[in-house]
Motif scaffolding. Structure first.
Motif, short mmCIF file in Angstrom:
data_model
loop_
_atom_site.label_atom_id
_atom_site.label_comp_id
_atom_site.label_asym_id
_atom_site.label_seq_id
_atom_site.Cartn_x
_atom_site.Cartn_y
_atom_site.Cartn_z
N PHE A 263 18.23 -10.86 32.36
CA PHE A 263 18.32 -12.32 32.48
C PHE A 263 19.34 -12.93 31.51
O PHE A 263 19.15 -14.04 31.02
N ILE A 266 20.62 -16.34 32.72
CA ILE A 266 19.63 -17.43 32.59
C ILE A 266 19.50 -17.83 31.11
O ILE A 266 19.43 -19.00 30.75
N TRP A 267 19.49 -16.80 30.23
CA TRP A 267 19.38 -17.05 28.78
C TRP A 267 20.54 -17.94 28.30
O TRP A 267 20.34 -18.90 27.55
N LYS A 269 22.30 -20.04 30.12
CA LYS A 269 22.13 -21.41 30.65
C LYS A 269 21.08 -22.17 29.85
O LYS A 269 21.26 -23.33 29.50
#
Ligand SMILES: NC(=O)c1ccc[n+]([C@@H]2O[C@H](COP(=O)([O-])OP(=O)(O)OC[C@H]3O[C@@H](n4cnc5c(N)ncnc54)[C@H](OP(=O)(O)O)[C@@H]3O)[C@@H](O)[C@H]2O)c1
Length: 279
Positions: A263, A266-267, A269
Motif C-alpha cells: 500500500f 495509498i500511504w 496519498k
C-alpha cells in the motif's frame, strides 16, 4: 488509558528474557564497548550486565553522567572504564579509536544515536540537522566498525546494532534525517555481514519499536503510544548477546512490512493529505 496502554504493551512487546546464567558465561572476562551508555537504553544495558565479571568501556558525551553510573555500579563485578567523547567530532572519534587500539575487544554495541522530528519545509535552513544525524548514526559506527573488525575477528566477537523498526517500514513524514541515517547504517551493516561472518564476527540487529527514553520526549504524540521501557529494550539486547541471533524485531512488524510494500501508493496519498490538512 494507562490500563489500555499496559495491555497493548503486553500484547505488542512480549519480552523473552535471556538465560542470565548463559549470558554470564558468554560475557565473563569479555571486553565490551557500549556507545551511548550515559542515558536511556545504553544506561539500562550497563546496569543489566554490570554484575558480570567483564570489562565495560562506556562512551558518551556527558562525563558526569557516566561517572555517576560508574559510582552506582562500583560494588558490582564489572570493571567499568569511561570515555567521554562526542562521536560526531572527527578528532574526538579518532582519539577514541587510538585509545581502544591497545585493548582486546570482544563486543561492540552500537547504541549512541540522535533523532530529529522535523518537516523538510521547517528544515530549509537547517542542513546541520542532516549533518549531525548522519555523523552520529552512520559515519561514527562505520568508523568504529572499520577500526574494530581486526580485533573482533581475533576474538570471534560480536557487533550489536541498536536500530529502529522505522528502517523496515514505509518512510515516515517528518523523520527524514533520522530515518535516512539509521537506514544508512543498517544497509552498511547488512552489506558487510557476509564478510564479517567470514571473519568469525557475529552481527546482530535490534529493530526496536518506541522506547520511553528522553529521545522521544520532544514528540508529544508519542507520550501515550505503547512503548518499551529502557530496561525492556536492554533485555532484548542482552538476549541478542546471549543467543547471538541475527536480529530482534517485534512479531507484528511483518504486517507493517507487507502493508508498506502493498500500500505504498495509498500511504503516500494519506501522508500528503495529512500534511495539507494538519493545523
Ligand atoms: N527511544 C526510542 O524510541 C528508540 C527506538 C528505536 C531505536 N532507538 C535507538 O536506541 C539508541 C539509544 O537511544 P535512546 O532511546 O536510549 O536515547 P537517549 O536516552 O537519548 O540516549 C542516547 C545516547 O546516545 C548518546 N549520544 C548522543 N549524542 C552523542 C554524541 N554526539 N556522541 C556520543 N554519544 C552520544 C547519549 O549520551 P550523551 O548525550 O551523554 O552524549 C546517550 O547516552 C539510539 O541509537 C536510537 O536510535 C531508540
Amino acid at each position: 488509558m494507562a490500563v489500555l496502554t499496559n495491555f497493548l504493551n503486553k500484547i505488542l512487546f512480549p519480552i523473552i528474557k535471556p538465560d542470565f546464567q548463559k549470558l554470564e558465561e558468554q560475557l565473563s572476562k569479555k571486553t565490551i564497548i557500549i556507545t551511548g551508555a550515559s542515558y536511556g537504553i545504553g544506561e539500562s544495558l550497563c546496569k543489566l550486565i554490570a554484575n558480570i565479571d567483564c570489562h565495560l568501556i562506556l562512551v558518551a558525551r556527558t562525563k558526569e553522567k557516566l561517572e555517576e553510573i560508574q559510582i552506582s555500579l562500583s560494588s558490582q563485578k564489572a570493571t567499568i572504564q569511561l570515555y567521554a567523547a562526542d562521536l560526531r567530532d572527527v578528532n574526538q572519534l579518532d582519539n577514541f579509536l587510538n585509545f581502544i587500539q591497545s585493548y582486546h575487544i570482544d563486543i561492540f554495541v552500537n547504541n549512541a544515536g540522535i533523532s530529529i522530528c522535523r518537516s523538510i519545509m521547517q528544515s530549509l535552513d537547517r542542513r546541520h540537522d542532516y549533518e549531525r544525524t548522519i555523523k552520529l548514526n552512520y559515519l561514527a559506527p562505520v568508523s568504529l566498525c572499520l577500526a574494530l573488525i581486526p580485533k573482533l575477528a581475533q576474538s570471534h566477537g560480536q557487533i550489536i546494532n541498536v536500530s529502529a523498526i522505522n528502517v523496515l517500514l514505509a518512510p515516515t513524514v517528518n523523520w527524514a534525517a533520522y530515518q535516512a541515517s539509521k537506514t544508512a547504517f543498517d544497509q552498511w551493516l547488512q552489506c558487510a555481514t557476509p564478510e564479517l561472518r567470514n571473519q568469525n564476527i557475529h552481527v546482530s540487529t535490534a529493530y526496536l519499536p518506541l522506547v520511553k527514553t528522553r529521545m522521544i520526549l520532544p514528540t508529544k504524540a508519542y507520550q501515550n503510544f505503547p512503548a518499551l521501557t529502557p530496561v525492556q529494550a536492554a533485555t532484548i539486547i542482552c538476549r541478542l548477546l546471549q543467543t547471538k541471533k541475527r536480529q530482534y524485531k517485534p512479531w507484528w512488524i511483518i504486517i507493517g512490512q507487507i502493508t508498506s510494500v502493498l500500500f505504498s501508493g495509498i500511504w503516500l496519498k494519506l501522508t500528503t493529505y495529512y500534511i495539507k490538512h494538519k493545523k
